[in-house]
Enzyme design. Sequence first.
Site, PDB file in Angstrom:
ATOM      1  N   GLY A 161       7.548   8.675 -27.120  1.00  0.00           N
ATOM      2  CA  GLY A 161       8.158   8.925 -28.149  1.00  0.00           C
ATOM      3  C   GLY A 161       9.124  10.210 -27.682  1.00  0.00           C
ATOM      4  O   GLY A 161      10.475   9.833 -27.837  1.00  0.00           O
ATOM      5  N   ARG A 190       0.758  14.517 -38.523  1.00  0.00           N
ATOM      6  CA  ARG A 190       0.087  15.581 -38.437  1.00  0.00           C
ATOM      7  C   ARG A 190      -0.184  16.210 -39.821  1.00  0.00           C
ATOM      8  O   ARG A 190       0.601  15.819 -40.572  1.00  0.00           O
ATOM      9  CB  ARG A 190       0.832  16.600 -37.566  1.00  0.00           C
ATOM     10  CG  ARG A 190       0.859  16.074 -36.048  1.00  0.00           C
ATOM     11  CD  ARG A 190       1.316  17.136 -35.078  1.00  0.00           C
ATOM     12  NE  ARG A 190       1.276  16.666 -33.638  1.00  0.00           N
ATOM     13  CZ  ARG A 190       0.465  16.623 -33.041  1.00  0.00           C
ATOM     14  NH1 ARG A 190      -0.611  17.241 -33.165  1.00  0.00           N
ATOM     15  NH2 ARG A 190       0.419  16.245 -31.533  1.00  0.00           N
ATOM     16  N   ASN A 233       6.817   5.695 -30.341  1.00  0.00           N
ATOM     17  CA  ASN A 233       6.367   6.754 -31.220  1.00  0.00           C
ATOM     18  C   ASN A 233       7.524   7.084 -32.229  1.00  0.00           C
ATOM     19  O   ASN A 233       8.556   7.766 -31.470  1.00  0.00           O
ATOM     20  CB  ASN A 233       5.829   7.927 -30.578  1.00  0.00           C
ATOM     21  CG  ASN A 233       5.213   8.783 -31.283  1.00  0.00           C
ATOM     22  OD1 ASN A 233       5.747   9.437 -32.448  1.00  0.00           O
ATOM     23  ND2 ASN A 233       3.982   9.422 -31.047  1.00  0.00           N
ATOM     24  N   HIS A 245       2.164   9.597 -35.464  1.00  0.00           N
ATOM     25  CA  HIS A 245       1.076  10.883 -35.594  1.00  0.00           C
ATOM     26  C   HIS A 245       1.291  11.610 -36.566  1.00  0.00           C
ATOM     27  O   HIS A 245       1.904  12.528 -36.394  1.00  0.00           O
ATOM     28  CB  HIS A 245       1.093  11.378 -34.280  1.00  0.00           C
ATOM     29  CG  HIS A 245      -0.161  12.280 -33.854  1.00  0.00           C
ATOM     30  ND1 HIS A 245      -0.684  12.613 -32.682  1.00  0.00           N
ATOM     31  CD2 HIS A 245      -0.787  13.125 -34.876  1.00  0.00           C
ATOM     32  CE1 HIS A 245      -1.443  13.466 -32.853  1.00  0.00           C
ATOM     33  NE2 HIS A 245      -1.931  13.605 -33.859  1.00  0.00           N
ATOM     34  N   HIS A 283       1.880  10.224 -23.327  1.00  0.00           N
ATOM     35  CA  HIS A 283       2.193  11.643 -23.441  1.00  0.00           C
ATOM     36  C   HIS A 283       3.119  12.023 -22.446  1.00  0.00           C
ATOM     37  O   HIS A 283       2.604  11.920 -21.183  1.00  0.00           O
ATOM     38  CB  HIS A 283       1.016  12.571 -23.571  1.00  0.00           C
ATOM     39  CG  HIS A 283       1.501  13.866 -24.211  1.00  0.00           C
ATOM     40  ND1 HIS A 283       1.424  14.238 -25.491  1.00  0.00           N
ATOM     41  CD2 HIS A 283       2.134  15.105 -23.671  1.00  0.00           C
ATOM     42  CE1 HIS A 283       1.971  15.153 -25.991  1.00  0.00           C
ATOM     43  NE2 HIS A 283       2.407  15.870 -24.849  1.00  0.00           N
ATOM     44  N   ASP A 284       4.320  12.454 -22.650  1.00  0.00           N
ATOM     45  CA  ASP A 284       5.352  12.639 -21.805  1.00  0.00           C
ATOM     46  C   ASP A 284       5.684  11.759 -20.482  1.00  0.00           C
ATOM     47  O   ASP A 284       6.476  11.923 -19.611  1.00  0.00           O
ATOM     48  CB  ASP A 284       4.938  14.132 -21.134  1.00  0.00           C
ATOM     49  CG  ASP A 284       5.156  15.438 -21.779  1.00  0.00           C
ATOM     50  OD1 ASP A 284       5.892  15.219 -23.145  1.00  0.00           O
ATOM     51  OD2 ASP A 284       4.541  16.514 -21.670  1.00  0.00           O
ATOM     52  N   GLU A 293      -1.940   7.578 -34.929  1.00  0.00           N
ATOM     53  CA  GLU A 293      -2.607   8.731 -34.267  1.00  0.00           C
ATOM     54  C   GLU A 293      -3.182   9.545 -34.968  1.00  0.00           C
ATOM     55  O   GLU A 293      -2.368  10.010 -36.036  1.00  0.00           O
ATOM     56  CB  GLU A 293      -2.010   8.979 -33.092  1.00  0.00           C
ATOM     57  CG  GLU A 293      -1.536   7.845 -32.065  1.00  0.00           C
ATOM     58  CD  GLU A 293      -0.663   8.445 -30.796  1.00  0.00           C
ATOM     59  OE1 GLU A 293      -0.621   7.928 -29.781  1.00  0.00           O
ATOM     60  OE2 GLU A 293      -0.013   9.582 -30.965  1.00  0.00           O
ATOM     61  N   THR A 353       1.549  20.236 -29.897  1.00  0.00           N
ATOM     62  CA  THR A 353       1.437  18.968 -29.371  1.00  0.00           C
ATOM     63  C   THR A 353       0.057  18.671 -28.797  1.00  0.00           C
ATOM     64  O   THR A 353      -0.485  19.640 -28.415  1.00  0.00           O
ATOM     65  CB  THR A 353       2.505  18.564 -28.580  1.00  0.00           C
ATOM     66  OG1 THR A 353       2.633  17.319 -28.401  1.00  0.00           O
ATOM     67  CG2 THR A 353       2.493  19.148 -27.035  1.00  0.00           C
ATOM     68  N   ARG A 363      16.973  17.834 -43.100  1.00  0.00           N
ATOM     69  CA  ARG A 363      17.834  17.891 -44.366  1.00  0.00           C
ATOM     70  C   ARG A 363      17.402  16.907 -45.366  1.00  0.00           C
ATOM     71  O   ARG A 363      16.156  16.431 -44.912  1.00  0.00           O
ATOM     72  CB  ARG A 363      19.321  17.147 -44.100  1.00  0.00           C
ATOM     73  CG  ARG A 363      19.998  18.086 -43.084  1.00  0.00           C
ATOM     74  CD  ARG A 363      20.747  18.774 -43.797  1.00  0.00           C
ATOM     75  NE  ARG A 363      21.619  19.693 -42.962  1.00  0.00           N
ATOM     76  CZ  ARG A 363      22.938  19.578 -42.333  1.00  0.00           C
ATOM     77  NH1 ARG A 363      23.558  18.573 -42.751  1.00  0.00           N
ATOM     78  NH2 ARG A 363      23.674  20.181 -41.610  1.00  0.00           N
ATOM     79  N   HIS A 423       6.672  16.273 -39.025  1.00  0.00           N
ATOM     80  CA  HIS A 423       7.468  15.123 -38.661  1.00  0.00           C
ATOM     81  C   HIS A 423       7.157  13.859 -39.491  1.00  0.00           C
ATOM     82  O   HIS A 423       7.567  13.754 -40.655  1.00  0.00           O
ATOM     83  CB  HIS A 423       7.677  14.813 -37.401  1.00  0.00           C
ATOM     84  CG  HIS A 423       6.366  14.746 -36.418  1.00  0.00           C
ATOM     85  ND1 HIS A 423       5.100  14.050 -36.763  1.00  0.00           N
ATOM     86  CD2 HIS A 423       6.135  15.879 -35.149  1.00  0.00           C
ATOM     87  CE1 HIS A 423       4.347  14.776 -35.892  1.00  0.00           C
ATOM     88  NE2 HIS A 423       4.811  15.236 -35.031  1.00  0.00           N
TER      89      HIS A 423
END
Length: 262
Positions: free
Chosen positions: A233, A59, A21, A57, A210-211, A89, A119, A32, A64
């Site tokens: 990720g 969003r 991810n 993902h 996830h995590d 996702e 998240t 930047r 991001h």
Amino acid sequence: MNPLIAPEASGRGAHTALSVNLNKVALLRNTRHLGIPSVTRAAGIVLQAGAQGITVHPRPDERHIRAHDVHELAELLRRDWPHIEYNIEGNPFHNLMDFVRAVRPHQATFVPDAQGQFTSDHGWQLPQDIERLVPLIAETRALGVRVSLFMDPIPEAMRHAREAGADRVELYTESYASAWGTPRQAEVLAGFAAAAEAALAVGLGVNAGHDLSRENLADFLRAVPGVQEVSIGHALIADALELGYAETIRDYQRSIAAAYRP
Ligand SMILES: CC(=O)[C@@H](O)[C@H](O)COP(=O)(O)O
Ligand SMILES: NCC(=O)COP(=O)(O)O
């Protein structure tokens, strides 16, 4: 038969695919206007190193991954890595379907996040969400895109995911990650194993994410049967930074030394 949505194998016995991810690469890039670190260069490097998939993902707030990243990655994979899985996702009731229709990735992971959510922190509520999911799952599959539903590890919910038409579920692993290394680990893992068994029993493929991290991943894969893919990720990008510091400092010192050479 469309190879992208071929019937799911049990997944047992095969090695789990690692989908990287790249959200957090984009997060840093967005601080930047220099285009570094580059999301597409990161994709090329992780694939060269052996990753089997790319996950993003995007969003709705574009904190991001941005729309142009989704399209640039699609182009890169189509051109240079045609056999690599592209997994997008998101919430199909927000922005995900626009990407699915435009890009037709190999896999779309439906995630029930709110707009602006910090998240992902929960899976779909099944059977409650089935009725509104069914048409979008059908449309996505008709485009040749595999559908995975982000789910809490609740064994009884797996047959509803199948009834909704999904190909896979992605087990939401935060509860495992936070239990890892504590006395609760074995009990939590047993719950994930039961959910995976239930998914496999109704013909669903099983993803997880996830995590997950270098530390907790192997224990998860040992205990939970048939996991076809993990998408990782946050911890992976953090590891990439830490594992890369030493080489980077040596390179900067070489640059400084070069300035003092006659
Ligand atoms: C569904 C899921 O678990 C991941 O997409 C995760 O939420 C990453 O998203 P962020 O990088 O925005 O935290
Ligand atoms: N689907 C989970 C994912 O893509 C990455 O989650 P995380 O490793 O950033 O927590």
